[in-house]
Write an enzyme that holds these catalytic residues in place. Sequence first.
Site, PDB file in Angstrom:
ATOM      1  N   GLY A  46     -21.678  78.402  16.417  1.00  0.00           N
ATOM      2  CA  GLY A  46     -20.389  79.068  16.339  1.00  0.00           C
ATOM      3  C   GLY A  46     -20.454  80.567  16.555  1.00  0.00           C
ATOM      4  O   GLY A  46     -19.472  81.194  16.940  1.00  0.00           O
ATOM      5  N   ASP A 164     -29.117  76.513   2.826  1.00  0.00           N
ATOM      6  CA  ASP A 164     -28.934  75.511   3.886  1.00  0.00           C
ATOM      7  C   ASP A 164     -30.248  74.792   4.185  1.00  0.00           C
ATOM      8  O   ASP A 164     -30.664  74.684   5.342  1.00  0.00           O
ATOM      9  CB  ASP A 164     -28.383  76.177   5.150  1.00  0.00           C
ATOM     10  CG  ASP A 164     -27.784  75.155   6.127  1.00  0.00           C
ATOM     11  OD1 ASP A 164     -27.409  74.050   5.671  1.00  0.00           O
ATOM     12  OD2 ASP A 164     -27.694  75.460   7.326  1.00  0.00           O
TER      13      ASP A 164
END
Length: 670
Positions: A46, A164
């Site tokens: 992104g 993450d």
Amino acid sequence: MTCCLNPDCQHPKNADDAEFCLSCGIKLIPLLRGRYRVMRPIGQGGFGKTYLAVDDDRLKAKCVIKQFSPQLQGTKSLEKAVQLFEQEAVRLYELGEHPQIPALLAYFEHDKRLYLVQQFIEGNTLLQEMAQNGVFIEQRIREVLAGILPILKFVHDHQVIHRDITPSNIIRRKFDNKLVLIDFGVAKLLSAETAAQPGTKIGTEGYAPIEQLRSGKAYPSSDIYSLGATCLFLMTQIKPEDLYDPLEGRWLWRERLGEKGRTMSEPIAQILDKMLKDLVSERYPSADAVMKDLRTALSRPPIAASRNTAAQPPAVAWPSQPPTGKQLNSQPNANQPNANQPNLSQPRVSNQPGLSGAPASRAPLSRQPVSGAQKWHCIHTLTGHSRWVTAVAISPDAQTIASGGLDDSIKLWERSTGILLRTLTGHHKPINCLSISPDGQTLVSGSDDDTIRLWQLADGKLLRTLTGHTRDVNSVVISTDGQLLASGSEDRTVRLWKLATGEALRSFSGLAGMVRSVALSPNGQFLVSGGLDNQIKLWSLKTNEPVRTLPNGHFNSVNAVVIAPDGKTLVSGSKDKTIKVWDLATATVVRTLSGHMDSVNAIALSSDGKLLVSGSSDTTIKLWNLETGNLIGTLTEHISAVNAVALAHDGRVLVSGSSDSKVKVWQLGL
């Protein structure tokens, strides 16, 4: 081939001699920032594209370049994206000293776009590994836990939460089979003020704990949860969210394993269950806490794999403690198998490096007889530092010890009693190196804050601050006559100063890698530098020109260099686990000393040139007879990486600094 850096280009590959992209017409950049040759895109997200590149300034080493060009609408969204991208650069810079975290090589702006350059890690992710070899048996899960938990401890000790951890963000590095934790793009700085405050709701579904997804809060235990969820997926090949029963509020992974005719030994199963508790208060609070239980569990054999389990790749070696400072990974030219790879399925019968915090078994001080029945004894353990000790020095009269570390402080100790005399503050980043002048009057320190500071040893008064380096100062050394000071830095330069006045005399540049260590010859004729380009260079102090680069040397970064008092012999220590003894007249290797199981971080020589001391990430200090190359003994009381060693002038007092935050004082006695 030249790669177009237009993020919207559909066909970015172009010929080497092309000036404009054949697909989009944009002018091509053969060398980004004058050194990075972009080869091809390897990913897109992104916030922009990721490219594989080679660094022409680092022997054409492969690297990864992340280009920031987000497709976002709205000022706030863009500002947040910029913040996360810059944050990844900061986190990589802070954490890149760990050999199992990709190092940040550069961060810059070009043509109104931001670029982040980091070390390339060759290997497969655990997701790819599972796709190729099938689900992980218990042995492999044990190895994942043993490999990643020490990295998490390091990350959390630096007040960072990864946020993450998934099978896609763990790579098994090809050349040594070690696990590497990647992608710090959403990492968060932890502090007492921010830990419990709401933040960005971020993380990967199934792997992120509820506190991250609901309110954006994150703790060390949040990463522990994600690691546990990663293990569940690797064991079952079922998404973690499909292994949880929300009606009963419990995990179903045991049942899913049972359906496939497999099971897990109860100690490991209980560890996973505790890692995956919904409530933060019921979860393991730290990686240390998990490692404590894991040590006990690893003393029991795993459940045998069922016959229909897919073949598994070779086991990885038990992880060693990370070296200190800027020992960034520089991949060797060839794979180097580890002949001492432990079998995790068997009880541990001796202390092993890796899971820091465990009491070290008291092995004998030497593994070989010590000549003359003389032995080294630890007479003091100095415990004033709050973080890793990365530098030590001892005064010529052996009465004062100086130590520095990641807590940004320098401490002065009385050698005979171990009493802390004073703490010197002034540097605002970690201390990498220390040196005391031959007359015992001046202490010199180098720091991550790019400065060198000169202190009056007697009272700790700051005499002056030397500026000129543009990156971390990793090494300082004072000439034997006390006139000159040499310094080596991550800015790839070595600088020479007049010690008495702080006057900058000259700069030696053109090095291909960051400088880790410098040495001055006793006769004042030449200077030696070693660094992350794996090379050792000799420079003439008369002509300011390079004399030679020593051939056939180390296969990994050179962490330490020292010249013998006779000026004829050079000793170097490397991340390739070896020490090399060189004849300076012929520029040849006289002998290679092997015995350390991990990176050699520091070396020291006695004033008569007979005793060589080395400190390593394998937690040991080794004593060598320099004339014969024989190992005299091994000191094993540190429980983490040994980052610094220093010998008193008479060769009877030794000081060591370690990642266990301790300074140890050793004395040779009958």
